[in-house]
Motif scaffolding. Structure first.
Motif, mmCIF file in Angstrom:
data_model
loop_
_atom_site.group_PDB
_atom_site.id
_atom_site.type_symbol
_atom_site.label_atom_id
_atom_site.label_comp_id
_atom_site.label_asym_id
_atom_site.label_seq_id
_atom_site.Cartn_x
_atom_site.Cartn_y
_atom_site.Cartn_z
ATOM 1 N N SER A 321 -32.086 100.562 2.664
ATOM 2 C CA SER A 321 -31.882 99.117 2.761
ATOM 3 C C SER A 321 -30.404 98.779 2.853
ATOM 4 O O SER A 321 -30.011 97.861 3.580
ATOM 5 N N LEU A 322 -29.569 99.517 2.119
ATOM 6 C CA LEU A 322 -28.133 99.276 2.165
ATOM 7 C C LEU A 322 -27.588 99.519 3.572
ATOM 8 O O LEU A 322 -26.701 98.789 4.030
ATOM 9 N N GLN A 323 -28.133 100.518 4.250
ATOM 10 C CA GLN A 323 -27.712 100.764 5.627
ATOM 11 C C GLN A 323 -28.046 99.579 6.525
ATOM 12 O O GLN A 323 -27.228 99.153 7.349
ATOM 13 N N LEU A 329 -23.099 92.922 8.887
ATOM 14 C CA LEU A 329 -21.675 92.717 8.573
ATOM 15 C C LEU A 329 -20.804 93.349 9.638
ATOM 16 O O LEU A 329 -19.762 92.795 10.010
ATOM 17 N N GLY A 330 -21.237 94.510 10.147
ATOM 18 C CA GLY A 330 -20.490 95.148 11.229
ATOM 19 C C GLY A 330 -20.611 94.381 12.525
ATOM 20 O O GLY A 330 -19.631 94.228 13.274
ATOM 21 N N TRP A 339 -16.630 101.674 9.140
ATOM 22 C CA TRP A 339 -17.017 101.425 7.751
ATOM 23 C C TRP A 339 -18.479 101.011 7.655
ATOM 24 O O TRP A 339 -19.180 101.370 6.690
ATOM 25 N N THR A 340 -18.954 100.266 8.627
ATOM 26 C CA THR A 340 -20.357 99.849 8.621
ATOM 27 C C THR A 340 -21.277 101.061 8.640
ATOM 28 O O THR A 340 -22.293 101.106 7.935
ATOM 29 N N ALA A 341 -20.942 102.044 9.463
ATOM 30 C CA ALA A 341 -21.782 103.238 9.589
ATOM 31 C C ALA A 341 -21.675 104.148 8.367
ATOM 32 O O ALA A 341 -22.676 104.731 7.933
ATOM 33 N N TRP A 342 -20.478 104.267 7.818
ATOM 34 C CA TRP A 342 -20.255 105.272 6.771
ATOM 35 C C TRP A 342 -20.324 104.735 5.346
ATOM 36 O O TRP A 342 -20.538 105.515 4.406
ATOM 37 N N LEU A 343 -20.145 103.421 5.142
ATOM 38 C CA LEU A 343 -20.083 102.884 3.779
ATOM 39 C C LEU A 343 -21.336 103.178 2.955
ATOM 40 O O LEU A 343 -21.219 103.615 1.799
ATOM 41 N N PRO A 344 -22.568 102.966 3.475
ATOM 42 C CA PRO A 344 -23.749 103.290 2.652
ATOM 43 C C PRO A 344 -23.802 104.760 2.247
ATOM 44 O O PRO A 344 -24.176 105.082 1.108
ATOM 45 N N HIS A 345 -23.408 105.652 3.146
ATOM 46 C CA HIS A 345 -23.456 107.084 2.844
ATOM 47 C C HIS A 345 -22.374 107.468 1.839
ATOM 48 O O HIS A 345 -22.625 108.277 0.935
ATOM 49 N N LEU A 346 -21.191 106.885 1.976
ATOM 50 C CA LEU A 346 -20.126 107.163 1.013
ATOM 51 C C LEU A 346 -20.489 106.615 -0.360
ATOM 52 O O LEU A 346 -20.209 107.248 -1.387
ATOM 53 N N THR A 347 -21.129 105.444 -0.386
ATOM 54 C CA THR A 347 -21.531 104.852 -1.658
ATOM 55 C C THR A 347 -22.535 105.746 -2.383
ATOM 56 O O THR A 347 -22.398 106.028 -3.581
#
Length: 361
Positions: A321-323, A329-330, A339-347
């Motif tokens: 869901s976060l993805q 936002l992206g 950041w849109t693509a990687w932020l959920p995975h980094l989180t």
């Protein structure tokens, strides 16, 4: 540990295949129930749908569900080992949780690499058939988002304007090609009623053409011809973009396509850029969910597997869901496409590290 590690690898992969298969059946049944009337009302046969459309739809289902399938397999296997006290016996004999995770991480890395290649090269090929069928038989699935009032940069000082572009015929109407001199003065202008792509020559053929030349201190020169073939830095794919254009391309084709859009001066590239970077980021969900799943399932809990599956499904739901929540936002520019693509995975990679830190070693 070598024998036990191979035992984990085999059971984890077996569970992954079984869960993927179950999710494929679930998705196909759900899709058929929702769209069967549309398929049949628009002339598709049941045989065609189940021998052409759904076989080509399966790779997309695998792409979407592989992290969830691997996560559920991890939860089930680790929970079973915990319930049977095998994990406690191993930890009592001096085997740490980190050592136990080696085969899990190995499988996670293997699936991540495999899904990167699968998502980047196999899925786009099969999606071509899926998109064609959806456009033909399913209402509201037409993917074209820009076919009128199109403006593209043909070169440093050249701009192409199109009133309307017919995607199927590769034909543009009300065409104007303007050549500027030092971005200040209009030097030449070519107007045409129509412009059609010629596949055999890889050129554009203009019809009912009027050429105008503007030279400082001289009278306007005007010339009319019935047709004119010309080579532009703009191709048919550059004139009509769709919401899922990059998602339906291989990684090399997507990179080339984005470069062409930048050269032609297309604005609003956030959506295709997010889709492009997702091709690199999404496969890592397989590894990250493994790192979360093992510590969660390695602890014995009241309720057994049902509680573990409930916790696992909750974590996977929040992750996926976060993805989806990050994508708008992206698209809006609030986050950069990277950041849109990687932020959920980094989180969730950070969440995985915290879960590993707190878990019993």
């Amino acid at each position: 540990m070598r024998t036990f590690e191979w035992h984990i690898v085999k059971r984890l992969l077996k569970g992954f295949v079984l869960f993927v298969g179950a999710l494929i059946v679930f998705f196909i049944v759900l899709h058929w129930v929702e769209y069967s009337d549309d398929f049949l009302d628009r002339g598709a046969t049941i045989r065609e749908v189940f021998t052409v459309f759904y076989p080509n739809y399966i790779p997309e289902i695998i792409r979407l569900t592989s992290p969830l399938a691997l996560f559920l397999s991890c939860i089930y296997l680790t929970g079973t080992l915990a319930q049977e006290l095998q994990l406690i016996a191993l930890q009592t004999s001096g085997v740490s949780l980190y050592q136990l995770m080696r085969p899990y991480v190995g499988v996670g890395l293997l699936v991540t690499v495999a899904m990167f290649g699968f998502n980047g090269w196999v899925v786009p090929k099969t999606n071509e058939v899926v998109v064609r069928y959806e456009n033909e038989y399913l209402p509201g699935n037409q993917t074209s988002t820009e076919t009128s009032e199109i403006h593209r940069r043909n070169g440093p000082n050249s701009i192409l304007s199109v009133g309307y572009y017919d995607v199927d015929r590769k034909r543009a109407h009300t065409v104007s090609l303007q050549q500027l001199e030092s971005d200040v003065r209009l030097a030449r202008r070519v107007d045409a009623d129509r412009m059609t792509w010629v596949d055999s020559l890889e050129t554009w053929r203009l019809e009912n053409v009027t050429r105008r030349t503007f030279e400082a201190g001289e009278a306007l020169r005007k010339q009319t011809v019935s047709s004119l073939d010309t080579t532009l830095q703009i191709y048919p794919r550059d004139l009509a973009r769709s919401k899922n254009d990059v998602a339906a391309m291989t990684i090399p084709a997507a990179a080339e396509y984005l470069a062409a859009l930048r050269r032609s001066g297309v604005g609003e590239l956030s959506r295709p850029l997010v889709a492009y970077y997702n091709k690199f980021a999404y496969p890592f969900a397989n590894l990250i969910l493994i790192l979360i799943g093992v510590p969660i399932a390695s602890t014995r809990r009241r309720g057994g597997q049902a509680v573990r599956f409930a916790i696992g499904l909750l974590v996977a739901f929040v992750y996926l869901s976060l993805q989806k929540l990050a994508e708008p936002l992206g698209y809006a520019g609030s986050l950069t496409p990277v950041w849109t693509a990687w932020l959920p995975h980094l989180t969730f990679a950070l969440v995985a590290l915290l879960v590993l830190w707190w878990a019993r070693k």
